[in-house]
Write a protein that holds these residues in place. Structure first.
Motif, PDB file in Angstrom:
ATOM      1  N   UNK A  74       7.026 -23.149   7.649  1.00 46.08           N
ATOM      2  CA  UNK A  74       6.364 -22.176   8.496  1.00 46.08           C
ATOM      3  C   UNK A  74       7.354 -21.163   9.052  1.00 46.08           C
ATOM      4  N   UNK A  75       6.809 -20.147   9.698  1.00 42.01           N
ATOM      5  CA  UNK A  75       7.636 -19.102  10.303  1.00 42.01           C
ATOM      6  C   UNK A  75       8.559 -19.694  11.367  1.00 42.01           C
ATOM      7  N   UNK A  76       8.076 -20.681  12.101  1.00 43.02           N
ATOM      8  CA  UNK A  76       8.839 -21.318  13.173  1.00 43.02           C
ATOM      9  C   UNK A  76       9.035 -22.791  12.836  1.00 43.02           C
ATOM     10  N   UNK A  77      10.295 -23.197  12.762  1.00 45.27           N
ATOM     11  CA  UNK A  77      10.642 -24.574  12.414  1.00 45.27           C
ATOM     12  C   UNK A  77      10.956 -25.343  13.690  1.00 45.27           C
ATOM     13  N   UNK A  78      10.144 -26.346  13.971  1.00 50.63           N
ATOM     14  CA  UNK A  78      10.331 -27.190  15.155  1.00 50.63           C
ATOM     15  C   UNK A  78      10.980 -28.485  14.704  1.00 50.63           C
ATOM     16  N   UNK A  79      12.084 -28.848  15.332  1.00 46.12           N
ATOM     17  CA  UNK A  79      12.740 -30.126  15.077  1.00 46.12           C
ATOM     18  C   UNK A  79      12.829 -30.902  16.380  1.00 46.12           C
ATOM     19  N   UNK A  80      12.316 -32.116  16.362  1.00 39.32           N
ATOM     20  CA  UNK A  80      12.428 -33.017  17.505  1.00 39.32           C
ATOM     21  C   UNK A  80      13.530 -34.002  17.165  1.00 39.32           C
ATOM     22  N   UNK A  81      14.534 -34.068  18.023  1.00 35.76           N
ATOM     23  CA  UNK A  81      15.629 -35.009  17.806  1.00 35.76           C
ATOM     24  C   UNK A  81      15.114 -36.418  18.091  1.00 35.76           C
ATOM     25  N   UNK A  82      15.323 -37.323  17.134  1.00 35.36           N
ATOM     26  CA  UNK A  82      14.912 -38.709  17.314  1.00 35.36           C
ATOM     27  C   UNK A  82      16.104 -39.652  17.308  1.00 35.36           C
ATOM     28  N   UNK A  83      17.285 -39.089  17.585  1.00 37.67           N
ATOM     29  CA  UNK A  83      18.472 -39.919  17.726  1.00 37.67           C
ATOM     30  C   UNK A  83      18.305 -40.867  18.910  1.00 37.67           C
ATOM     31  N   UNK A  84      19.176 -41.821  19.027  1.00 37.68           N
ATOM     32  CA  UNK A  84      19.029 -42.875  20.040  1.00 37.68           C
ATOM     33  C   UNK A  84      18.858 -42.323  21.451  1.00 37.68           C
ATOM     34  N   UNK A  85      19.735 -41.439  21.893  1.00 36.99           N
ATOM     35  CA  UNK A  85      19.652 -40.917  23.265  1.00 36.99           C
ATOM     36  C   UNK A  85      18.323 -40.200  23.501  1.00 36.99           C
ATOM     37  N   UNK A  86      17.920 -39.382  22.550  1.00 38.74           N
ATOM     38  CA  UNK A  86      16.659 -38.648  22.692  1.00 38.74           C
ATOM     39  C   UNK A  86      15.470 -39.596  22.632  1.00 38.74           C
ATOM     40  N   UNK A  87      15.546 -40.567  21.726  1.00 35.66           N
ATOM     41  CA  UNK A  87      14.418 -41.473  21.567  1.00 35.66           C
ATOM     42  C   UNK A  87      14.173 -42.292  22.831  1.00 35.66           C
ATOM     43  N   UNK A  88      15.240 -42.830  23.423  1.00 34.86           N
ATOM     44  CA  UNK A  88      15.042 -43.654  24.627  1.00 34.86           C
ATOM     45  C   UNK A  88      14.625 -42.807  25.835  1.00 34.86           C
ATOM     46  N   UNK A  89      14.824 -41.498  25.741  1.00 37.98           N
ATOM     47  CA  UNK A  89      14.407 -40.606  26.835  1.00 37.98           C
ATOM     48  C   UNK A  89      13.077 -39.908  26.544  1.00 37.98           C
ATOM     49  N   UNK A  90      12.331 -40.383  25.547  1.00 38.85           N
ATOM     50  CA  UNK A  90      10.971 -39.910  25.363  1.00 38.85           C
ATOM     51  C   UNK A  90      10.686 -39.005  24.188  1.00 38.85           C
ATOM     52  N   UNK A  91      11.569 -38.953  23.199  1.00 40.63           N
ATOM     53  CA  UNK A  91      11.342 -38.087  22.042  1.00 40.63           C
ATOM     54  C   UNK A  91      10.048 -38.440  21.306  1.00 40.63           C
ATOM     55  N   UNK A  92       9.699 -39.705  21.288  1.00 38.47           N
ATOM     56  CA  UNK A  92       8.465 -40.132  20.634  1.00 38.47           C
ATOM     57  C   UNK A  92       7.239 -39.492  21.271  1.00 38.47           C
ATOM     58  N   UNK A  93       7.230 -39.436  22.594  1.00 34.73           N
ATOM     59  CA  UNK A  93       6.112 -38.804  23.315  1.00 34.73           C
ATOM     60  C   UNK A  93       6.069 -37.304  23.040  1.00 34.73           C
ATOM     61  N   UNK A  94       7.242 -36.688  22.960  1.00 30.78           N
ATOM     62  CA  UNK A  94       7.317 -35.254  22.685  1.00 30.78           C
ATOM     63  C   UNK A  94       6.813 -34.968  21.269  1.00 30.78           C
ATOM     64  N   UNK A  95       7.249 -35.769  20.317  1.00 30.50           N
ATOM     65  CA  UNK A  95       6.794 -35.611  18.937  1.00 30.50           C
ATOM     66  C   UNK A  95       5.273 -35.758  18.863  1.00 30.50           C
ATOM     67  N   UNK A  96       4.733 -36.765  19.555  1.00 32.86           N
ATOM     68  CA  UNK A  96       3.282 -36.970  19.555  1.00 32.86           C
ATOM     69  C   UNK A  96       2.539 -35.792  20.170  1.00 32.86           C
ATOM     70  N   UNK A  97       3.111 -35.189  21.191  1.00 35.73           N
ATOM     71  CA  UNK A  97       2.479 -34.021  21.822  1.00 35.73           C
ATOM     72  C   UNK A  97       2.466 -32.832  20.872  1.00 35.73           C
ATOM     73  N   UNK A  98       3.559 -32.608  20.150  1.00 37.87           N
ATOM     74  CA  UNK A  98       3.582 -31.542  19.146  1.00 37.87           C
ATOM     75  C   UNK A  98       2.523 -31.810  18.076  1.00 37.87           C
ATOM     76  N   UNK A  99       2.436 -33.064  17.610  1.00 41.02           N
ATOM     77  CA  UNK A  99       1.443 -33.419  16.592  1.00 41.02           C
ATOM     78  C   UNK A  99       0.034 -33.104  17.093  1.00 41.02           C
ATOM     79  N   UNK A 100      -0.220 -33.468  18.340  1.00 41.60           N
ATOM     80  CA  UNK A 100      -1.546 -33.245  18.932  1.00 41.60           C
ATOM     81  C   UNK A 100      -1.844 -31.751  19.055  1.00 41.60           C
TER      82      UNK A 100
END
Length: 156
Positions: A74-100
């Motif tokens: 797409x025109x805009x590429x969104x990347x959610x970091x899912x590395x350990x630090x990001x994941x334990x601080x809520x990256x999964x919730x952020x990824x789910x919100x983008x999906x929604x």
């Protein structure tokens, strides 16, 4: 169609400038990805022919490295970091919100080709976790409630 033909001519010129065809594959693939935005089967075939290597070798490299893609983005590429630090601080919730909000899953592009959603393992900004990048712009300490306003910025 003319634009594609010009890109192939540029790619061929780039290939011809390579001193050592055997070790040029990664450089050529980077160049092709920058030219086309992705490396489809026709471009892979073209590269294989010009470098005089099997198509399977080109495909093997394209499919091995996550940087290369065989599908348009797409025109805009969104990347959610899912590395350990990001994941334990809520990256999964952020990824789910983008999906929604975008109604797509990671690796997919919206129907209007405005957004592609992907994940990264780590971008080295752990102090800002959780981190999101959009077109290489870094957003730190992102919360799920930030997603709507982030997307709005790129829809305008």
């Amino acid at each position: 169609m003319e634009g594609c033909k010009n890109k192939l001519i540029n790619l061929e010129d780039f290939i011809l400038k390579q001193n050592d065809k055997e070790s040029a594959l990664i450089s050529v693939l980077h160049y092709a990805q920058n030219q086309f935005g992705y490396i489809n089967k026709d471009v892979q075939r073209f590269i294989a022919e010009k470098l005089e290597i099997p198509e399977s070798k080109v495909y093997g490299v394209v499919s091995f490295y996550s940087y290369f893609t065989t599908e348009p983005k797409g025109k805009n590429i969104i990347n959610v970091c899912t590395g350990t630090a990001c994941f334990v601080r809520g990256a999964g919730d952020i990824l789910n919100e983008f999906k929604k909000e975008l109604n797509i899953h990671e690796g997919e592009t919206t129907k209007d080709n405005l957004f592609t959603l992907d994940t990264l393992r780590c971008i080295g900004a752990c102090g800002l976790a959780p981190v999101v990048t959009i077109n290489n712009k870094i957003y730190g300490k992102v919360k799920p409630e930030d997603i709507k306003s982030m997307l709005k910025e790129y829809r305008e």
